[in-house]
Design a protein around this motif. Structure first.
Motif, mmCIF file in Angstrom:
data_model
loop_
_atom_site.group_PDB
_atom_site.id
_atom_site.type_symbol
_atom_site.label_atom_id
_atom_site.label_comp_id
_atom_site.label_asym_id
_atom_site.label_seq_id
_atom_site.Cartn_x
_atom_site.Cartn_y
_atom_site.Cartn_z
ATOM 1 N N TYR A 173 1.026 -1.217 0.271
ATOM 2 C CA TYR A 173 -0.033 0.458 0.255
ATOM 3 C C TYR A 173 0.494 1.102 -0.326
ATOM 4 O O TYR A 173 0.198 2.410 -0.966
ATOM 5 C CB TYR A 173 -1.012 0.290 1.151
ATOM 6 C CG TYR A 173 -2.258 -1.039 1.202
ATOM 7 C CD1 TYR A 173 -3.431 -0.642 0.616
ATOM 8 C CD2 TYR A 173 -2.563 -1.717 1.686
ATOM 9 C CE1 TYR A 173 -4.069 -1.272 -0.393
ATOM 10 C CE2 TYR A 173 -3.077 -2.784 1.816
ATOM 11 C CZ TYR A 173 -4.196 -2.194 0.549
ATOM 12 O OH TYR A 173 -5.589 -3.285 0.353
ATOM 13 N N ILE A 174 1.832 1.468 0.472
ATOM 14 C CA ILE A 174 3.413 2.523 0.780
ATOM 15 C C ILE A 174 3.255 2.653 -0.757
ATOM 16 O O ILE A 174 3.232 3.643 -1.291
ATOM 17 C CB ILE A 174 3.852 2.377 1.930
ATOM 18 C CG1 ILE A 174 3.014 2.294 3.486
ATOM 19 C CG2 ILE A 174 5.126 3.521 1.959
ATOM 20 C CD1 ILE A 174 4.143 2.175 4.259
ATOM 21 N N ILE A 175 3.987 1.461 -1.260
ATOM 22 C CA ILE A 175 4.266 1.682 -2.629
ATOM 23 C C ILE A 175 3.906 2.619 -3.625
ATOM 24 O O ILE A 175 3.577 2.963 -4.646
ATOM 25 C CB ILE A 175 4.940 0.574 -3.149
ATOM 26 C CG1 ILE A 175 6.262 0.223 -2.733
ATOM 27 C CG2 ILE A 175 4.866 0.363 -4.944
ATOM 28 C CD1 ILE A 175 6.881 -1.566 -2.572
ATOM 29 N N TYR A 176 2.086 1.572 -3.454
ATOM 30 C CA TYR A 176 1.119 2.195 -4.658
ATOM 31 C C TYR A 176 0.895 4.095 -4.303
ATOM 32 O O TYR A 176 0.230 4.677 -4.771
ATOM 33 C CB TYR A 176 -0.268 1.233 -4.503
ATOM 34 C CG TYR A 176 0.021 0.088 -5.145
ATOM 35 C CD1 TYR A 176 -0.243 0.734 -6.754
ATOM 36 C CD2 TYR A 176 1.546 -0.855 -5.290
ATOM 37 C CE1 TYR A 176 0.035 -0.463 -8.190
ATOM 38 C CE2 TYR A 176 1.259 -1.890 -6.692
ATOM 39 C CZ TYR A 176 -0.257 -1.438 -8.044
ATOM 40 O OH TYR A 176 0.650 -2.470 -8.819
ATOM 41 N N LEU A 177 -0.184 3.630 -2.869
ATOM 42 C CA LEU A 177 -0.765 5.119 -2.613
ATOM 43 C C LEU A 177 0.545 6.542 -2.882
ATOM 44 O O LEU A 177 0.804 7.197 -2.880
ATOM 45 C CB LEU A 177 -0.537 4.680 -1.163
ATOM 46 C CG LEU A 177 -2.085 4.260 -0.676
ATOM 47 C CD1 LEU A 177 -2.625 4.278 0.205
ATOM 48 C CD2 LEU A 177 -3.539 4.359 -1.497
ATOM 49 N N ARG A 178 2.058 6.006 -2.077
ATOM 50 C CA ARG A 178 3.104 7.034 -1.883
ATOM 51 C C ARG A 178 2.577 7.327 -4.119
ATOM 52 O O ARG A 178 3.401 8.604 -4.307
ATOM 53 C CB ARG A 178 4.374 6.696 -2.459
ATOM 54 C CG ARG A 178 5.382 7.978 -1.942
ATOM 55 C CD ARG A 178 6.460 7.103 -1.034
ATOM 56 N NE ARG A 178 7.785 8.117 -1.824
ATOM 57 C CZ ARG A 178 7.912 9.084 -0.588
ATOM 58 N NH1 ARG A 178 7.199 9.774 0.039
ATOM 59 N NH2 ARG A 178 9.573 9.939 -1.128
ATOM 60 N N ALA A 179 3.486 6.463 -4.928
ATOM 61 C CA ALA A 179 3.941 6.750 -6.054
ATOM 62 C C ALA A 179 2.522 7.551 -6.414
ATOM 63 O O ALA A 179 2.705 8.311 -8.147
ATOM 64 C CB ALA A 179 3.778 5.118 -6.752
ATOM 65 N N THR A 180 1.090 7.033 -6.093
ATOM 66 C CA THR A 180 -0.166 7.770 -7.118
ATOM 67 C C THR A 180 -0.331 8.576 -6.611
ATOM 68 O O THR A 180 -0.160 9.886 -6.826
ATOM 69 C CB THR A 180 -1.481 6.912 -6.163
ATOM 70 O OG1 THR A 180 -1.213 5.089 -6.769
ATOM 71 C CG2 THR A 180 -2.475 7.259 -6.986
ATOM 72 N N LEU A 181 -0.002 9.378 -5.204
ATOM 73 C CA LEU A 181 0.051 10.794 -4.191
ATOM 74 C C LEU A 181 1.001 11.301 -5.321
ATOM 75 O O LEU A 181 1.098 12.859 -5.599
ATOM 76 C CB LEU A 181 0.036 11.059 -3.176
ATOM 77 C CG LEU A 181 -1.223 10.824 -2.769
ATOM 78 C CD1 LEU A 181 -0.828 10.441 -0.763
ATOM 79 C CD2 LEU A 181 -2.168 11.217 -2.605
ATOM 80 N N ARG A 182 2.251 10.853 -5.483
ATOM 81 C CA ARG A 182 3.080 11.820 -6.098
ATOM 82 C C ARG A 182 2.867 11.998 -7.751
ATOM 83 O O ARG A 182 3.377 12.784 -8.593
ATOM 84 C CB ARG A 182 4.789 11.253 -6.126
ATOM 85 C CG ARG A 182 4.914 11.289 -4.648
ATOM 86 C CD ARG A 182 6.543 11.002 -4.206
ATOM 87 N NE ARG A 182 7.749 11.210 -5.079
ATOM 88 C CZ ARG A 182 7.926 12.541 -4.531
ATOM 89 N NH1 ARG A 182 8.142 12.862 -3.358
ATOM 90 N NH2 ARG A 182 9.449 13.202 -5.508
ATOM 91 N N SER A 183 2.769 11.449 -8.441
ATOM 92 C CA SER A 183 1.962 11.061 -9.646
ATOM 93 C C SER A 183 1.101 11.876 -10.075
ATOM 94 O O SER A 183 1.268 13.019 -10.913
ATOM 95 C CB SER A 183 1.890 9.517 -10.601
ATOM 96 O OG SER A 183 1.167 9.332 -9.872
ATOM 97 N N ILE A 184 -0.448 11.913 -9.435
ATOM 98 C CA ILE A 184 -1.332 12.476 -10.043
ATOM 99 C C ILE A 184 -2.061 13.595 -8.565
ATOM 100 O O ILE A 184 -3.079 14.491 -9.212
ATOM 101 C CB ILE A 184 -2.241 11.338 -10.264
ATOM 102 C CG1 ILE A 184 -3.085 10.131 -9.655
ATOM 103 C CG2 ILE A 184 -2.233 11.066 -11.785
ATOM 104 C CD1 ILE A 184 -4.205 9.327 -9.867
ATOM 105 N N GLY A 185 -1.253 13.289 -7.681
ATOM 106 C CA GLY A 185 -1.910 13.445 -6.181
ATOM 107 C C GLY A 185 -3.852 13.198 -6.178
ATOM 108 O O GLY A 185 -4.243 12.457 -6.345
#
Length: 131
Positions: free
Chosen positions: A51-63
């Motif tokens: 979850y940390i990998i997915y959520l961090r990448a998602t928040l950094r790329s599309i917010g």
């Protein structure tokens, strides 16, 4: 092909955590977690890392706003399918699977967005680096 792999992995992460069958982490911990506490903690930590990998990448790329937009587009698409009579929402188990697919689509888009953006614009995203 890369997007599909990321989407399937996001779906797997969400489905391993919870799904309408008895085969998921939450039900397993509720039933057997006390007897296997070390395994429950280990599996929980592995899921948390995912979850940390997915959520961090998602928040950094599309917010957060981008996540809401992708979810809104998916919801609007489901609404269209429902209005056209293609989709029925009277089965609660199916609705949970549908929600898992929608949420995994948001995570898959978020993890893939940098690749899409680079292909469309020719610009690469870079993480902020402190000097």
């Amino acid at each position: 092909m890369g997007f599909i792999v990321r989407w399937v992995c996001a779906f797997g992460l969400l489905a391993l955590t919870f799904n309408p069958t008895q085969y998921n982490y939450i039900n397993w911990v509720a039933d057997y977690g006390g007897m296997n506490l070390s395994i429950a903690v280990l599996l929980g930590l592995l899921l948390l890392i995912g979850y940390i990998i997915y959520l961090r990448a998602t928040l950094r790329s599309i917010g957060a706003f981008g996540m809401l937009l992708v979810l809104a587009v998916v919801a609007a698409g489901l609404w269209v399918l429902y209005d056209l009579g293609v989709l029925r929402l009277d089965n609660s188990s199916f609705n949970v699977w549908l929600a898992l697919a929608a949420l995994s689509l948001v995570l898959g888009v978020g993890l893939s967005w940098s690749h899409v953006r680079r292909a469309l614009s020719g610009q690469s995203d870079m993480d902020d680096v402190d000097e």
